[in-house]
Motif scaffolding. Structure first.
Motif, short mmCIF file in Angstrom:
data_model
loop_
_atom_site.label_atom_id
_atom_site.label_comp_id
_atom_site.label_asym_id
_atom_site.label_seq_id
_atom_site.Cartn_x
_atom_site.Cartn_y
_atom_site.Cartn_z
N GLN A 29 0.85 -1.19 0.00
CA GLN A 29 0.00 0.00 0.00
C GLN A 29 0.88 1.23 0.00
O GLN A 29 1.91 1.27 0.67
CB GLN A 29 -0.91 0.00 1.22
CG GLN A 29 -1.86 -1.16 1.23
CD GLN A 29 -2.75 -1.17 2.46
OE1 GLN A 29 -2.69 -0.28 3.29
NE2 GLN A 29 -3.57 -2.19 2.59
N HIS A 30 0.46 2.21 -0.78
CA HIS A 30 1.21 3.45 -0.87
C HIS A 30 0.29 4.59 -0.46
O HIS A 30 -0.79 4.73 -1.02
CB HIS A 30 1.72 3.66 -2.30
CG HIS A 30 2.53 2.51 -2.80
ND1 HIS A 30 3.81 2.28 -2.40
CD2 HIS A 30 2.21 1.49 -3.63
CE1 HIS A 30 4.26 1.18 -2.98
NE2 HIS A 30 3.30 0.67 -3.73
N PRO A 31 0.72 5.39 0.50
CA PRO A 31 -0.13 6.50 0.94
C PRO A 31 -0.46 7.45 -0.21
O PRO A 31 0.34 7.64 -1.12
CB PRO A 31 0.73 7.22 1.99
CG PRO A 31 1.81 6.26 2.35
CD PRO A 31 1.99 5.34 1.18
N ALA A 32 -1.65 7.99 -0.16
CA ALA A 32 -2.12 9.00 -1.11
C ALA A 32 -2.27 8.47 -2.53
O ALA A 32 -2.23 9.22 -3.49
CB ALA A 32 -1.19 10.22 -1.10
N THR A 33 -2.40 7.16 -2.68
CA THR A 33 -2.70 6.59 -3.99
C THR A 33 -3.86 5.63 -3.83
O THR A 33 -4.20 5.22 -2.73
CB THR A 33 -1.50 5.83 -4.59
OG1 THR A 33 -1.21 4.70 -3.77
CG2 THR A 33 -0.27 6.71 -4.71
N ALA A 34 -4.45 5.28 -4.95
CA ALA A 34 -5.52 4.28 -4.90
C ALA A 34 -4.92 2.97 -4.40
O ALA A 34 -3.79 2.63 -4.71
CB ALA A 34 -6.12 4.11 -6.29
N THR A 86 -13.43 5.46 -1.18
CA THR A 86 -12.60 6.25 -0.26
C THR A 86 -11.17 6.33 -0.78
O THR A 86 -10.54 7.40 -0.75
CB THR A 86 -12.62 5.62 1.15
OG1 THR A 86 -13.97 5.60 1.61
CG2 THR A 86 -11.76 6.41 2.12
N ASP A 87 -10.64 5.21 -1.28
CA ASP A 87 -9.29 5.21 -1.85
C ASP A 87 -9.20 6.17 -3.04
O ASP A 87 -8.23 6.92 -3.18
CB ASP A 87 -8.89 3.80 -2.32
CG ASP A 87 -8.73 2.81 -1.19
OD1 ASP A 87 -8.58 3.24 -0.03
OD2 ASP A 87 -8.77 1.59 -1.48
N ALA A 88 -10.22 6.14 -3.88
CA ALA A 88 -10.23 7.04 -5.04
C ALA A 88 -10.32 8.50 -4.59
O ALA A 88 -9.64 9.37 -5.15
CB ALA A 88 -11.39 6.70 -5.97
N PHE A 92 -7.70 11.46 -5.46
CA PHE A 92 -8.08 12.78 -5.98
C PHE A 92 -7.50 13.89 -5.10
O PHE A 92 -6.95 14.87 -5.60
CB PHE A 92 -9.61 12.94 -6.03
CG PHE A 92 -10.24 12.44 -7.29
CD1 PHE A 92 -9.93 13.00 -8.52
CD2 PHE A 92 -11.16 11.41 -7.25
CE1 PHE A 92 -10.53 12.55 -9.69
CE2 PHE A 92 -11.76 10.94 -8.41
CZ PHE A 92 -11.45 11.51 -9.63
N ALA A 93 -7.61 13.72 -3.78
CA ALA A 93 -7.10 14.73 -2.85
C ALA A 93 -5.59 14.88 -2.96
O ALA A 93 -5.05 15.96 -2.70
CB ALA A 93 -7.49 14.37 -1.42
N ALA A 94 -4.91 13.81 -3.35
CA ALA A 94 -3.46 13.85 -3.52
C ALA A 94 -3.07 14.30 -4.93
O ALA A 94 -1.92 14.13 -5.35
CB ALA A 94 -2.87 12.47 -3.23
N HIS A 95 -4.04 14.86 -5.65
CA HIS A 95 -3.81 15.38 -7.01
C HIS A 95 -3.37 14.29 -7.98
O HIS A 95 -2.49 14.52 -8.81
CB HIS A 95 -2.81 16.55 -6.98
CG HIS A 95 -3.21 17.63 -6.03
ND1 HIS A 95 -4.28 18.47 -6.27
CD2 HIS A 95 -2.72 17.98 -4.81
CE1 HIS A 95 -4.41 19.30 -5.25
NE2 HIS A 95 -3.49 19.02 -4.35
N GLN A 96 -4.00 13.13 -7.84
CA GLN A 96 -3.75 12.02 -8.75
C GLN A 96 -5.07 11.56 -9.37
O GLN A 96 -5.51 10.43 -9.15
CB GLN A 96 -3.06 10.88 -8.00
CG GLN A 96 -1.71 11.26 -7.46
CD GLN A 96 -1.01 10.10 -6.81
OE1 GLN A 96 -1.36 8.95 -7.01
NE2 GLN A 96 0.01 10.40 -6.03
#
Length: 135
Positions: A29-34, A86-88, A92-96
């Protein structure tokens, strides 16, 4: 809904959620990604529900608690479309936005293809097995 059905769903849900947690713990798992582990869980769970439903619909008298326990409980507790969204949202919040949209599409399209393919493959296998019994 009767108490035995509720108990079957609850017990199955607990087992499914534990299985999901175990599988997600084993995926990177990678923070701020799906979370691609969530995609894996949802696609796998939908494939299993395809197998289960195709199998149960062909059985003459399945136990009345089998579908609530395995389908609603275990596989309902295993899959997690709310976590996928929630992951998505986090992506989005991480500008991805590209990764977020890809994860949403992978969850939805992957789940639909998985349930359809698994149900179809199960039907084929069960038909072949029935034909072998006749000969």
């Amino acid at each position: 809904m009767s108490w035995p059905v509720l108990a079957a769903v609850a017990a199955g849900g607990a087992l499914g959620a534990l299985a999901r947690a175990g599988l997600l713990a084993a995926t990177p798992q990678h923070p701020a990604t799906a979370d691609w582990g969530t995609v894996l869980v949802n696609v796998l769970g939908c494939a299993l529900i395809g197998v289960l439903m195709e199998t149960l619909t062909r059985r003459p008298n399945p136990h009345p608690l089998l579908r609530p326990f395995l389908g609603v409980g275990v596989l309902g507790g295993f899959t997690t479309f709310s976590a996928a969204i929630t992951d998505a949202t986090d992506a989005f919040a991480a500008h991805q936005p590209g990764e977020a949209l890809l994860a949403i599409a992978a969850n939805l399209i992957g789940a639909l293809l998985a349930v359809s393919a698994a149900a179809g493959a199960t039907a084929t296998l069960l038909d072949r097995a029935a034909q072998r019994k006749k000969t």
